[in-house]
Design a protein around this motif. Structure first.
Motif, PDB file in Angstrom:
ATOM      1  N   THR A 220      11.118  20.530 -17.182  1.00 14.38           N
ATOM      2  CA  THR A 220      11.849  19.785 -16.820  1.00 14.38           C
ATOM      3  C   THR A 220      11.492  18.240 -17.205  1.00 14.38           C
ATOM      4  OG1 THR A 220      13.001  21.246 -15.182  1.00 14.38           O
ATOM      5  CG2 THR A 220      13.871  18.745 -15.295  1.00 14.38           C
ATOM      6  N   PRO A 221      12.286  17.610 -18.352  1.00 12.22           N
ATOM      7  CA  PRO A 221      11.732  16.279 -18.812  1.00 12.22           C
ATOM      8  C   PRO A 221      12.054  15.455 -17.921  1.00 12.22           C
ATOM      9  CG  PRO A 221      13.512  17.058 -20.083  1.00 12.22           C
ATOM     10  CD  PRO A 221      13.147  18.209 -19.022  1.00 12.22           C
ATOM     11  N   VAL A 222      11.385  15.050 -17.045  1.00 11.91           N
ATOM     12  CA  VAL A 222      11.888  13.742 -15.965  1.00 11.91           C
ATOM     13  C   VAL A 222      10.527  12.841 -16.265  1.00 11.91           C
ATOM     14  CG1 VAL A 222      11.821  13.077 -13.721  1.00 11.91           C
ATOM     15  CG2 VAL A 222      12.564  15.138 -14.246  1.00 11.91           C
ATOM     16  N   HIS A 223      10.921  11.431 -16.526  1.00  9.39           N
ATOM     17  CA  HIS A 223      10.151  10.383 -16.845  1.00  9.39           C
ATOM     18  C   HIS A 223      10.296   9.256 -15.712  1.00  9.39           C
ATOM     19  CE1 HIS A 223       8.642  12.390 -20.476  1.00  9.39           C
ATOM     20  NE2 HIS A 223       9.914  12.751 -20.517  1.00  9.39           N
ATOM     21  N   VAL A 224       9.283   8.773 -15.444  1.00 10.02           N
ATOM     22  CA  VAL A 224       9.391   7.488 -14.612  1.00 10.02           C
ATOM     23  C   VAL A 224       9.395   6.253 -15.463  1.00 10.02           C
ATOM     24  CG1 VAL A 224       8.480   5.768 -12.684  1.00 10.02           C
ATOM     25  CG2 VAL A 224       8.458   8.298 -12.565  1.00 10.02           C
ATOM     26  N   LEU A 225      10.295   5.520 -15.766  1.00 13.73           N
ATOM     27  CA  LEU A 225      10.396   4.490 -16.822  1.00 13.73           C
ATOM     28  C   LEU A 225       9.869   3.002 -16.275  1.00 13.73           C
ATOM     29  CD1 LEU A 225      13.745   5.155 -18.440  1.00 13.73           C
ATOM     30  CD2 LEU A 225      11.481   6.134 -19.139  1.00 13.73           C
ATOM     31  N   HIS A 226      10.172   2.824 -14.927  1.00 12.37           N
ATOM     32  CA  HIS A 226      10.006   1.529 -14.237  1.00 12.37           C
ATOM     33  C   HIS A 226      10.109   1.579 -12.845  1.00 12.37           C
ATOM     34  CE1 HIS A 226       9.187  -2.622 -15.106  1.00 12.37           C
ATOM     35  NE2 HIS A 226      10.230  -3.008 -14.089  1.00 12.37           N
ATOM     36  N   THR A 227       9.091   0.697 -12.207  1.00 21.75           N
ATOM     37  CA  THR A 227       9.462   0.799 -10.779  1.00 21.75           C
ATOM     38  C   THR A 227       9.128  -0.576 -10.108  1.00 21.75           C
ATOM     39  OG1 THR A 227       6.994   0.959 -10.481  1.00 21.75           O
ATOM     40  CG2 THR A 227       8.151   2.910 -10.127  1.00 21.75           C
ATOM     41  N   ILE A 228       9.827  -1.053  -9.379  1.00 25.72           N
ATOM     42  CA  ILE A 228       9.669  -2.451  -8.850  1.00 25.72           C
ATOM     43  C   ILE A 228       9.762  -2.349  -7.157  1.00 25.72           C
ATOM     44  CG2 ILE A 228      11.356  -4.689  -8.332  1.00 25.72           C
ATOM     45  CD1 ILE A 228      12.704  -3.780 -11.063  1.00 25.72           C
ATOM     46  N   PHE A 229       8.867  -3.004  -6.737  1.00 26.53           N
ATOM     47  CA  PHE A 229       8.653  -3.018  -5.296  1.00 26.53           C
ATOM     48  C   PHE A 229       9.133  -4.623  -4.606  1.00 26.53           C
ATOM     49  CE2 PHE A 229       5.816  -4.278  -1.604  1.00 26.53           C
ATOM     50  CZ  PHE A 229       6.691  -3.444  -0.755  1.00 26.53           C
ATOM     51  N   MET A 230       9.999  -4.630  -3.879  1.00 22.90           N
ATOM     52  CA  MET A 230      10.604  -5.819  -3.330  1.00 22.90           C
ATOM     53  C   MET A 230      10.110  -5.836  -1.900  1.00 22.90           C
ATOM     54  SD  MET A 230      14.617  -5.379  -4.878  1.00 22.90           S
ATOM     55  CE  MET A 230      14.773  -3.977  -3.767  1.00 22.90           C
ATOM     56  N   PRO A 231       9.182  -6.533  -1.537  1.00 23.72           N
ATOM     57  CA  PRO A 231       8.629  -6.547  -0.420  1.00 23.72           C
ATOM     58  C   PRO A 231       9.281  -7.274   0.704  1.00 23.72           C
ATOM     59  CG  PRO A 231       7.352  -8.194  -1.630  1.00 23.72           C
ATOM     60  CD  PRO A 231       8.238  -7.606  -2.584  1.00 23.72           C
ATOM     61  N   ASP A 232      10.134  -8.111   0.500  1.00 16.82           N
ATOM     62  CA  ASP A 232      10.881  -8.877   1.392  1.00 16.82           C
ATOM     63  C   ASP A 232      12.110  -7.825   2.148  1.00 16.82           C
ATOM     64  OD1 ASP A 232       9.507 -11.077   1.270  1.00 16.82           O
ATOM     65  OD2 ASP A 232      11.227 -12.110   0.210  1.00 16.82           O
ATOM     66  N   ASP A 233      12.554  -7.071   1.240  1.00 16.74           N
ATOM     67  CA  ASP A 233      13.638  -5.823   1.341  1.00 16.74           C
ATOM     68  C   ASP A 233      12.742  -4.689   1.694  1.00 16.74           C
ATOM     69  OD1 ASP A 233      15.780  -7.417   0.932  1.00 16.74           O
ATOM     70  OD2 ASP A 233      15.581  -7.133  -1.386  1.00 16.74           O
ATOM     71  N   GLN A 234      11.518  -4.527   1.888  1.00 20.31           N
ATOM     72  CA  GLN A 234      10.819  -3.184   2.038  1.00 20.31           C
ATOM     73  C   GLN A 234      11.401  -2.030   1.130  1.00 20.31           C
ATOM     74  OE1 GLN A 234      10.931  -2.950   6.448  1.00 20.31           O
ATOM     75  NE2 GLN A 234       8.929  -4.017   6.565  1.00 20.31           N
ATOM     76  N   THR A 235      11.721  -2.332   0.099  1.00 17.06           N
ATOM     77  CA  THR A 235      12.138  -1.332  -0.804  1.00 17.06           C
ATOM     78  C   THR A 235      11.718  -1.113  -2.200  1.00 17.06           C
ATOM     79  OG1 THR A 235      14.424  -1.790   0.207  1.00 17.06           O
ATOM     80  CG2 THR A 235      14.557  -0.819  -2.086  1.00 17.06           C
ATOM     81  N   THR A 236      11.365   0.111  -2.695  1.00 18.31           N
ATOM     82  CA  THR A 236      10.917   0.330  -3.971  1.00 18.31           C
ATOM     83  C   THR A 236      12.105   0.933  -4.784  1.00 18.31           C
ATOM     84  OG1 THR A 236       8.672   0.837  -3.082  1.00 18.31           O
ATOM     85  CG2 THR A 236       8.947   1.643  -5.405  1.00 18.31           C
ATOM     86  N   LEU A 237      12.246   0.297  -6.204  1.00 16.25           N
ATOM     87  CA  LEU A 237      13.341   0.713  -7.000  1.00 16.25           C
ATOM     88  C   LEU A 237      12.456   1.688  -7.847  1.00 16.25           C
ATOM     89  CD1 LEU A 237      15.324  -2.261  -7.388  1.00 16.25           C
ATOM     90  CD2 LEU A 237      15.734  -0.339  -5.893  1.00 16.25           C
ATOM     91  N   VAL A 238      13.200   2.802  -8.372  1.00 20.29           N
ATOM     92  CA  VAL A 238      12.581   3.663  -9.512  1.00 20.29           C
ATOM     93  C   VAL A 238      13.560   4.071 -10.570  1.00 20.29           C
ATOM     94  CG1 VAL A 238      11.085   5.897 -10.047  1.00 20.29           C
ATOM     95  CG2 VAL A 238      10.834   4.752  -7.618  1.00 20.29           C
ATOM     96  N   LEU A 239      13.293   3.599 -11.949  1.00 14.76           N
ATOM     97  CA  LEU A 239      14.066   4.076 -12.997  1.00 14.76           C
ATOM     98  C   LEU A 239      13.509   5.299 -13.280  1.00 14.76           C
ATOM     99  CD1 LEU A 239      16.757   3.202 -14.441  1.00 14.76           C
ATOM    100  CD2 LEU A 239      14.764   1.746 -15.923  1.00 14.76           C
TER     101      LEU A 239
ATOM    102  N   VAL B  86       0.671  -1.294  -0.041  1.00 18.16           N
ATOM    103  CA  VAL B  86      -0.085  -0.036  -0.020  1.00 18.16           C
ATOM    104  C   VAL B  86       0.745   1.229   0.001  1.00 18.16           C
ATOM    105  CG1 VAL B  86      -1.896   1.316   1.215  1.00 18.16           C
ATOM    106  CG2 VAL B  86      -1.952  -1.015   1.215  1.00 18.16           C
ATOM    107  N   THR B  87       1.800   1.475   0.874  1.00 18.91           N
ATOM    108  CA  THR B  87       2.910   2.511   0.972  1.00 18.91           C
ATOM    109  C   THR B  87       3.603   2.490  -0.413  1.00 18.91           C
ATOM    110  OG1 THR B  87       2.776   2.169   3.055  1.00 18.91           O
ATOM    111  CG2 THR B  87       4.719   3.241   2.182  1.00 18.91           C
ATOM    112  N   ALA B  88       3.999   1.334  -1.168  1.00 18.74           N
ATOM    113  CA  ALA B  88       4.828   1.394  -2.257  1.00 18.74           C
ATOM    114  C   ALA B  88       3.847   2.194  -3.349  1.00 18.74           C
ATOM    115  CB  ALA B  88       5.051  -0.076  -2.502  1.00 18.74           C
ATOM    116  N   THR B  89       2.609   1.545  -3.432  1.00 17.01           N
ATOM    117  CA  THR B  89       1.721   2.047  -4.415  1.00 17.01           C
ATOM    118  C   THR B  89       1.496   3.475  -4.273  1.00 17.01           C
ATOM    119  OG1 THR B  89       0.826  -0.300  -4.447  1.00 17.01           O
ATOM    120  CG2 THR B  89      -0.475   1.814  -5.600  1.00 17.01           C
ATOM    121  N   SER B  90       1.240   3.916  -3.066  1.00 15.76           N
ATOM    122  CA  SER B  90       0.933   5.376  -2.991  1.00 15.76           C
ATOM    123  C   SER B  90       2.106   6.188  -3.235  1.00 15.76           C
ATOM    124  CB  SER B  90       0.712   5.558  -1.483  1.00 15.76           C
ATOM    125  OG  SER B  90       0.500   6.838  -0.953  1.00 15.76           O
ATOM    126  N   GLY B  91       3.445   5.698  -2.952  1.00 12.49           N
ATOM    127  CA  GLY B  91       4.465   6.409  -3.352  1.00 12.49           C
ATOM    128  C   GLY B  91       4.957   6.380  -4.606  1.00 12.49           C
TER     129      GLY B  91
END
Length: 102
Positions: free
Chosen positions: A50-69, A29-34
């Motif tokens: 400013t041309p900023v684009h989010v290309l991809h996101t990955i949520f890793m629940p075991d690590d409680q981490t979201t990666l954003v490309l 839920v926190t990852a999706t909101s973020g």
């Protein structure tokens, strides 16, 4: 394993780079909101020129981490986008170049 490929047609400027950044997210839920807030923040930055684009996101629940490309002109633009979204950044943004698919 999958390797993300860069679609150069997506770049709005030749000087654009890809950056990978991570942030803490204790649950989906926190990852999706973020992720939504980051997308909204990137859209505001594009609207401001400013041309900023989010290309991809990955949520890793075991690590409680979201990666954003991101695709952005500079690392500072990525940090400003994350800050505007109210997300804590865990370390520096890493510039990446994806070269092919496996």
């Amino acid at each position: 394993a999958q390797i993300l490929t860069r679609d150069r047609r997506r770049s709005t400027l030749d000087s654009m780079a890809e950056f990978l950044i991570e942030t803490y997210a204790p649950d989906v839920v926190t990852a999706t909101s973020g992720i939504k807030r980051v997308g909204d923040s990137a859209a505001r930055r594009r609207a401001a020129g400013t041309p900023v684009h989010v290309l991809h996101t990955i949520f890793m629940p075991d690590d409680q981490t979201t990666l954003v490309l991101f695709e952005a002109p500079a690392e500072a633009d990525v940090h400003e986008t994350m800050n505007d979204a109210g997300l804590t950044v865990d370390g520096p943004a890493v510039e990446v170049l994806t070269v092919g698919a496996a």
